[in-house]
Design a protein around this motif. Structure first.
Motif, PDB file in Angstrom:
ATOM      1  N   ARG A  52       0.822  -1.167   0.081  1.00 29.62           N
ATOM      2  CA  ARG A  52       0.007   0.049   0.067  1.00 29.62           C
ATOM      3  C   ARG A  52       0.818   1.396   0.069  1.00 29.62           C
ATOM      4  O   ARG A  52       0.740   2.049  -0.858  1.00 29.62           O
ATOM      5  N   LEU A  53       1.956   1.415   0.790  1.00 32.30           N
ATOM      6  CA  LEU A  53       2.750   2.587   0.832  1.00 32.30           C
ATOM      7  C   LEU A  53       3.379   2.737  -0.533  1.00 32.30           C
ATOM      8  O   LEU A  53       3.607   3.724  -0.909  1.00 32.30           O
ATOM      9  N   ARG A  80       2.304   1.594  -3.729  1.00 29.49           N
ATOM     10  CA  ARG A  80       1.447   2.027  -4.305  1.00 29.49           C
ATOM     11  C   ARG A  80       1.263   3.569  -4.321  1.00 29.49           C
ATOM     12  O   ARG A  80       0.718   4.267  -5.501  1.00 29.49           O
ATOM     13  N   ALA A  81       1.002   4.014  -3.130  1.00 27.55           N
ATOM     14  CA  ALA A  81       0.945   5.245  -2.802  1.00 27.55           C
ATOM     15  C   ALA A  81       1.761   6.181  -3.276  1.00 27.55           C
ATOM     16  O   ALA A  81       1.670   7.312  -4.070  1.00 27.55           O
ATOM     17  N   ASN A 112       1.695   6.522  -7.190  1.00 35.27           N
ATOM     18  CA  ASN A 112       0.573   7.301  -7.675  1.00 35.27           C
ATOM     19  C   ASN A 112       1.193   8.860  -7.382  1.00 35.27           C
ATOM     20  O   ASN A 112       0.921   9.671  -8.366  1.00 35.27           O
ATOM     21  N   GLU A 113       1.749   9.211  -6.223  1.00 32.52           N
ATOM     22  CA  GLU A 113       2.353  10.350  -6.285  1.00 32.52           C
ATOM     23  C   GLU A 113       3.445  10.793  -7.268  1.00 32.52           C
ATOM     24  O   GLU A 113       3.384  11.918  -7.821  1.00 32.52           O
TER      25      GLU A 113
END
Length: 417
Positions: free
Chosen positions: A114-115, A117-118, A121-122
């Motif tokens: 999750r980290l 993937r974020a 995206n950033e």
């Protein structure tokens, strides 16, 4: 009283008669033995009447014999790889069964993505912003060009506009690289198998925190077919072999390796020596030779102790002597019995350090065409007169003939002792 005296007298006479009879029989037996011994002596006992001993021989000629060496060895995996995480995080899932066969690229673990993937995206959003800024500055620099030509704007303003456009282009490249890094880290959250092989036990369970800098691997994969066999040979033996090459008929050969397992059984597959290390172990004084051998059944496992036999050279001037023809004295020196001139035996020392099948490999002491006695060696002494025939020849038995004295005589002619 009178009857008892008479009975006693009769018993004494009977005992005396039996004793005298036994003594007479004993003397007669001794006389017969002496007469028989005398008759035997006149007939030439002890083999004088039988003639020379018949022995079987083989004629030896030089031939090619492989110089087989048997050394201690240890098996190792053909390929071995640790499964390690390349990002930090918590293990969420495990996709394999311990001890199973895994393929290269097969997913093994999943780290919480999750980290990452974020972060990806950033980085994607930053790239879009940099591209928009690049486009605006590019258009501005193009508009300043004709204005700078008619001096509607200063040349410095036009130069600044061009520089800003170029900086925007560089910013796009930086954010693009950051996005690629974020995507790679996101991909690393799935830990794949680096090689194809059999995977061991998992050292980390689901829920464990792992990091890219940890010392312990998540698991280990080993490729077991084929296998490496590391053979230890003393540096002195290798030096002696290299000195003997191209001398005394010794030539190098391709080493085919055969293994004997720890329980004494022979391993069915054969392999070949891949290379020899160019250094000597300072602790053991040995050189490591590495062989590769097939392992389709999975019998060999890493770390097993085995005995490896292989031919490092071929002696083209060796003699193969049947094992029954060679004997050793009290000091362990090897000797053979030859048929010499005039049919007399000659004992000759030879050098035989190893066997090949049912033969001794003799390297020195024999000449081409020597007749080595292989049969009839019992109680045979050097210098004895013998009747030599080829070994394993059939025995020809003649039918009985009528002698001059009216008795049948059986004549037989032996061609093998």
């Amino acid at each position: 009283m009178t009857h008892l005296t008479i009975a006693s007298t009769r018993t004494h006479r009977l005992f005396t008669g039996v004793t005298m009879t036994a003594i007479a029989l004993l003397l007669a037996g001794c006389g017969n033995s002496e007469s028989q011994d005398k008759g035997a002596g006149k007939g030439g006992a002890g083999g004088a009447g039988r003639g020379p001993t018949t022995v079987g021989y083989v004629v030896v000629q030089p031939t090619s014999a492989a110089m087989v060496t048997e050394l201690a060895a240890r098996t190792s995996a053909y390929e071995s790889s640790d499964v390690r995480p390349q990002v930090n995080g918590i293990i969420r899932r495990r996709f394999f069964t311990e001890g199973s066969l895994v393929k290269r690229g097969q997913p093994l673990y999943e780290i919480d993505p999750r980290l990452y993937r974020a972060a990806a995206n950033e980085a994607q959003a930053n790239l879009q912003s940099a591209r928009a800024n690049q486009e605006a500055l590019r258009i501005q620099a193009e508009r300043y060009r004709p204005l700078a030509a008619i001096e509607a704007v200063s040349k410095q303003e036009y130069t600044n506009a061009i520089a800003s456009a170029r900086q925007a282009t560089a910013s796009v490249a930086q954010t693009s690289a950051a996005l690629e890094t974020a995507r790679i880290n996101l991909k690393f959250t799935t830990v794949p198998a680096p090689i194809t092989g059999r995977i061991g036990r998992s050292l980390f369970t689901v829920g464990a925190l792992v990091s890219a800098s940890q010392t312990d691997p998540l698991a280990q994969i080993q490729r077991l077919d084929p296998m490496f066999v590391d053979i230890q040979q003393s540096a002195a033996d290798m030096l002696s072999l290299r000195r003997s090459l191209s001398q005394n008929g010794i030539v190098p050969t391709t080493a085919q390796v055969r293994l004997k397992l720890e329980d004494g059984s022979d391993y069915g597959q054969t392999g070949s020596v891949e290379f020899s290390e160019a250094l000597v172990n300072t602790e053991t004084g040995t050189v490591t030779l590495r062989a590769r051998i097939p392992n389709p059944q999975g019998i060999l496992l890493p770390g097993m102790f085995v005995r490896a036999s292989f031919a490092q050279a071929i002696n083209e001037r060796a003699f193969l002597v049947p094992q029954e023809a060679l004997s050793r004295d009290a000091k362990g020196n090897a000797t053979v019995m030859l048929v010499g001139q005039n049919g007399k035996t000659v004992q000759k020392p030879v050098t035989a350090a190893r066997t090949q099948g049912r033969y001794w490999v003799v390297t020195t002491g024999l000449n081409p065409g020597d007749k080595i006695i292989t049969q009839g060696l019992n109680n045979l002494r050097p210098g004895a007169q013998v009747k030599a025939v080829p070994a394993n020849s059939p025995q020809v038995v003649k039918p009985p003939q009528q002698g001059k004295d009216g008795q049948q005589q059986g004549a037989s002619q032996s061609k093998a002792g």
